[in-house]
Structures are given as C-alpha cells and as structure tokens.
Design an enzyme around this catalytic site. Structure first.
Site, PDB file in Angstrom:
ATOM      1  N   LYS A 113       0.910  -1.253  -0.034  1.00 50.98           N
ATOM      2  CA  LYS A 113      -0.051  -0.067   0.024  1.00 50.98           C
ATOM      3  C   LYS A 113       0.945   1.370   0.055  1.00 50.98           C
ATOM      4  O   LYS A 113       0.513   2.376  -0.637  1.00 50.98           O
ATOM      5  CB  LYS A 113      -0.938  -0.091   1.105  1.00 50.98           C
ATOM      6  N   LYS A 195      -5.045 -10.387  -5.941  1.00 53.20           N
ATOM      7  CA  LYS A 195      -6.067 -10.790  -5.133  1.00 53.20           C
ATOM      8  C   LYS A 195      -7.394 -10.028  -5.587  1.00 53.20           C
ATOM      9  O   LYS A 195      -7.154  -8.856  -5.934  1.00 53.20           O
ATOM     10  CB  LYS A 195      -5.514 -10.083  -3.967  1.00 53.20           C
ATOM     11  N   LYS A 198     -11.605  -4.989  -2.897  1.00 52.00           N
ATOM     12  CA  LYS A 198     -12.669  -3.924  -2.955  1.00 52.00           C
ATOM     13  C   LYS A 198     -12.043  -2.411  -3.481  1.00 52.00           C
ATOM     14  O   LYS A 198     -12.682  -1.733  -3.815  1.00 52.00           O
ATOM     15  CB  LYS A 198     -13.429  -3.958  -1.637  1.00 52.00           C
TER      16      LYS A 198
HETATM   17  P1  TYM Z   1     -10.119  -6.749   5.214  1.00 48.81           P
HETATM   18  O1  TYM Z   1     -11.264  -5.980   5.508  1.00 48.81           O
HETATM   19  O2  TYM Z   1      -9.107  -6.327   3.851  1.00 48.81           O
HETATM   20  O3  TYM Z   1     -10.721  -8.151   4.615  1.00 48.81           O
HETATM   21  C1  TYM Z   1     -11.567  -8.781   5.535  1.00 48.81           C
HETATM   22  C2  TYM Z   1     -11.467 -10.288   5.448  1.00 48.81           C
HETATM   23  O4  TYM Z   1     -11.549 -10.808   3.977  1.00 48.81           O
HETATM   24  C3  TYM Z   1     -10.347 -11.672   3.802  1.00 48.81           C
HETATM   25  N1  TYM Z   1     -10.009 -11.298   2.307  1.00 48.81           N
HETATM   26  C4  TYM Z   1     -10.048 -12.344   1.278  1.00 48.81           C
HETATM   27  N2  TYM Z   1     -10.140 -13.494   1.359  1.00 48.81           N
HETATM   28  C5  TYM Z   1      -9.902 -14.382   0.314  1.00 48.81           C
HETATM   29  N3  TYM Z   1      -9.890 -13.975  -0.858  1.00 48.81           N
HETATM   30  C6  TYM Z   1      -9.667 -12.550  -1.121  1.00 48.81           C
HETATM   31  N4  TYM Z   1      -9.314 -11.856  -2.097  1.00 48.81           N
HETATM   32  C7  TYM Z   1      -9.726 -11.624   0.127  1.00 48.81           C
HETATM   33  N5  TYM Z   1      -9.603 -10.206   0.348  1.00 48.81           N
HETATM   34  C8  TYM Z   1     -10.051 -10.141   1.918  1.00 48.81           C
HETATM   35  C9  TYM Z   1      -9.125 -10.922   4.577  1.00 48.81           C
HETATM   36  O5  TYM Z   1      -8.293 -12.149   4.626  1.00 48.81           O
HETATM   37  C10 TYM Z   1      -9.910 -10.742   5.810  1.00 48.81           C
HETATM   38  O6  TYM Z   1     -10.078 -11.991   6.701  1.00 48.81           O
HETATM   39  N6  TYM Z   1      -7.139  -5.867   9.305  1.00 48.81           N
HETATM   40  C11 TYM Z   1      -8.345  -6.643   8.559  1.00 48.81           C
HETATM   41  C12 TYM Z   1      -9.473  -6.320   9.368  1.00 48.81           C
HETATM   42  C13 TYM Z   1      -9.280  -6.529  10.907  1.00 48.81           C
HETATM   43  C14 TYM Z   1      -9.149  -7.758  11.551  1.00 48.81           C
HETATM   44  C15 TYM Z   1      -8.913  -7.260  12.800  1.00 48.81           C
HETATM   45  C16 TYM Z   1      -9.239  -9.049  11.279  1.00 48.81           C
HETATM   46  C17 TYM Z   1      -9.233  -5.742  11.630  1.00 48.81           C
HETATM   47  N7  TYM Z   1      -9.040  -5.971  12.926  1.00 48.81           N
HETATM   48  C18 TYM Z   1      -8.969  -8.437  13.873  1.00 48.81           C
HETATM   49  C19 TYM Z   1      -9.291 -10.094  12.225  1.00 48.81           C
HETATM   50  C20 TYM Z   1      -9.005  -9.706  13.461  1.00 48.81           C
HETATM   51  C21 TYM Z   1      -8.444  -6.201   7.280  1.00 48.81           C
HETATM   52  O7  TYM Z   1      -8.181  -5.125   6.804  1.00 48.81           O
HETATM   53  O8  TYM Z   1      -9.287  -7.041   6.439  1.00 48.81           O
END
Ligand code: TYM
Length: 330
Positions: A113, A195, A198
C-alpha cells in the site's frame, strides 16, 4: 474458546471477503455451539487512508447488516462497531510501545500500500497491525478466522502477545490464525495473479455482495479464462479457471474433482454460465435479507448489545494491562 474477527468497512465486501472470511464466520458459529464468537466492523482500520464521511457512515451500517444477512445470528454472535469501544485505540498505543518500527515496515500489506501512495502514507497505515493486535488481544481470542492476506498480521499479533507476556507476566492469550481450506485467497476475475480487492480500480475484477445481480452474473461470464479449454484445477497452469473453480467449490460445497467430472468434455462457457447462476442466487439470498435488516430498527439494538458486551470484556483487559505496566494510580 473464543473466536474473533473483523472486516474493514471500505466499499462493500467482495466475493473474496465473503468466501475468505464471512462465510467461515457463519460456519464456525454453526459448528462450534459452545464457542464465544465476536465479529466487528473495523471502522478505525478503514481511516488509514482518507475516506468520504458519508460514504464511511453508510458502509459501516451496511457491513453490520451484511454480517447478519450472510448468516451471523445475533443471538449467538456478538456484533459491534470497533470505534464504539474506545479500548481498541487505548491498547493499540500500548502495543505500539511494545513493538518495533522494523516489524511494522516488514508487513507485506504496508509495503504494497505504501508503495502505491508515496508521500501521503499515513502513520496509521504503518501502525495498523498494532491496532489489529489490540482488537484480538483485548478479548483473549483463541482463533482468528481470516483470509490468507491477513495471516501475517495475526502472526505479528502472536509475537507481540508473547513479548508482552514475557516482559510483564501472563496477560494475553496467544491467538492463532484460522485459515480455512478453499477460498482463502480469491483472485481478481480479470487478473488471476492479483487478489480480488474492494479497492481494485477495475470493477470488473471483483463482485461485491450488493452488486446488481445481472451485473454480477456478467462479471462471471466475462471473467478471463486460460487457454487449455478444459475445466481442470491447476493453479499453476490454469490460474483463472482454478480461481473460478474455487468460487464454485466453496459456494456449492463440492470438491474440485466433482466439478471436473461434471464439466468433462465441455468448454469453459457452460461452466461459467452455471457459476454465474450460482453466484447470482447466492447474492439474491443475501440481498433479500440485507434489505429487510437495513430498514429495520433491530440493527441498532443488536449493535448496542454487541458494544456493551465487548466493552465489558475490553475494559477489564485494559485495567489488567494498566496494572501490569504500572500506569495510573491503582
Ligand atoms: P479486510 O477488510 O481487508 O478483509 C476482510 C477479510 O476478508 C479476507 N479477504 C479475502 N479472502 C479471500 N480472498 C480475497 N481476495 C480476500 N480479500 C480479503 C481478509 O483476509 C480478511 O479476513 N485488518 C483486517 C481487518 C481486521 C481484523 C482485525 C481481522 C481488523 N482487525 C482483527 C481479524 C482480527 C482487514 O483489513 O481485512
């Protein structure tokens, strides 16, 4: 046993978020009836890059409603909004003081990023993994279901927890990432080497859970494929078709072998048309529930209860941490 996870309310969740995370939350909720489950909207995380105020507000509520529409049961799972429990940012600073800049800079997501953003990288983007560690450690979570891309952050959380426990005495449960087979890394529909995200500037690469059904189906029908011409799971040589098979398999709960058999001798076309229908039906179900929830008063009550539950646990942990470190008067 406690299971905890969260998603950022940036844009609407994609099929990647759904298959890599949300669908697994529901499975865990239904499979582990004695586990305490906490799922939250990680709104603080989403401000590491600038956001439009109205848009953010809308996405926060919408993600909370989507948690329920995809199958989380508020009677079983505590759902809340991260910024409504101030302990998250409180503990995050303390963890920042127990982690190293080098560790933060090594995070793949930060590298990717920040490379894109140049001079405008915020300090929050760098320290973000400490906020995530705080989210997890506040609640003594044993398992953290995430997709592949978040594994490194959960591993860092483990390191921080172990370091803190060694320095100050037993304080935090050391969590484990919980990555389910299949769907943990769904790729872009236009570029199977990247990947599904969004924040992809090309909307044809991803499907969101609130996409217009016909548009979503068309995105599947127009997804790039490979040159073999047969429906065969081979991530190395057929990354695009393998990605579509992963979506198929996870949505229909059938193996790659079964999919291969079903489409033996047929080209990609028929497979993609069937998958478009499957995706369309899944979205239709989710969207029907979503519209009922988002327009009801029930959602606020659920989020209030979730917040109160989370606050009680988190406050207790913050007090323990203060005591261990020597902060305050008590
Ligand atoms: P975020 O919001 O980017 O993504 C949310 C969840 O979706 C999964 N994910 C995917 N899985 C499969 N294929 C993809 N293309 C894909 N894109 C995203 C991510 O691995 C995630 O599980 N920092 C985290 C959010 C967070 C969090 C936490 C998670 C904040 N605090 C504490 C667990 C525990 C995030 O940005 O995920």
């Amino acid at each position: 046993m406690r299971i905890l996870s969260g998603i950022q309310p940036t844009n609407t969740p994609t099929l990647g978020n759904y298959l890599g995370a949300m669908k697994n939350f529901v499975k865990l909720q239904n499979d582990f009836s004695d586990a305490d489950i906490i799922v939250f909207v990680a709104d603080l995380h989403s401000i590491t890059v600038p956001r439009d105020r109205q848009e953010l507000k809308k996405n926060i509520r919408s993600l909370a409603a989507l948690y329920i529409a995809t199958g989380l049961d508020p009677a079983r799972t505590h759902i809340f909004i991260q910024s409504e429990v101030p302990c998250h940012s409180e503990l995050a600073f303390i963890l920042e003081c127990n982690s190293y800049i080098g560790e933060m800079e090594r995070m793949i997501q930060f590298k990717e990023k920040s490379a894109k953003q140049g001079q405008t990288v915020t300090t929050g983007l760098l320290t973000y993994p400490c906020l995530m560690a705080s989210d997890i450690l506040l609640y003594d979570a044993n398992y953290v279901p995430v997709g592949e891309d978040q594994k490194q952050h959960v591993e860092l959380t483990r390191d921080i927890a172990i370091r803190f426990n060694n320095k100050y005495g037993d304080t935090f449960v050391v969590p484990e990432p919980y990555i389910m087979k299949g769907g943990a890394r769904i790729m872009s529909l236009q570029d199977p080497l990247h990947k599904m995200s969004k924040s992809d500037p090309n909307p044809k690469g991803y499907i969101t859970l609130l996409d217009d059904i016909n548009e979503a189906k068309n995105k599947i029908k127009r997804a790039v494929t490979d040159s073999y011409g047969s429906v065969k799971y081979d991530k190395e040589n057929q990354p695009a078709v393998s990605n579509l098979m992963e979506i198929y398999s996870k949505l229909k709960n059938i193996s790659y072998d079964e999919i291969e058999k079903k489409y033996q001798g047929l080209g990609y076309q028929e497979f993609k048309e069937d998958l478009a229908e499957i995706v369309g039906n899944e979205l239709k179900n989710i969207q029907e529930k979503y519209h009922a929830i988002i327009s009801s008063n029930e959602l606020d009550k659920i989020l209030d209860d979730g917040r109160d539950y989370a606050y009680r646990l988190a406050r207790r942990k913050i007090e323990k941490v203060h005591h261990k470190i020597g902060l305050g008067r008590k």
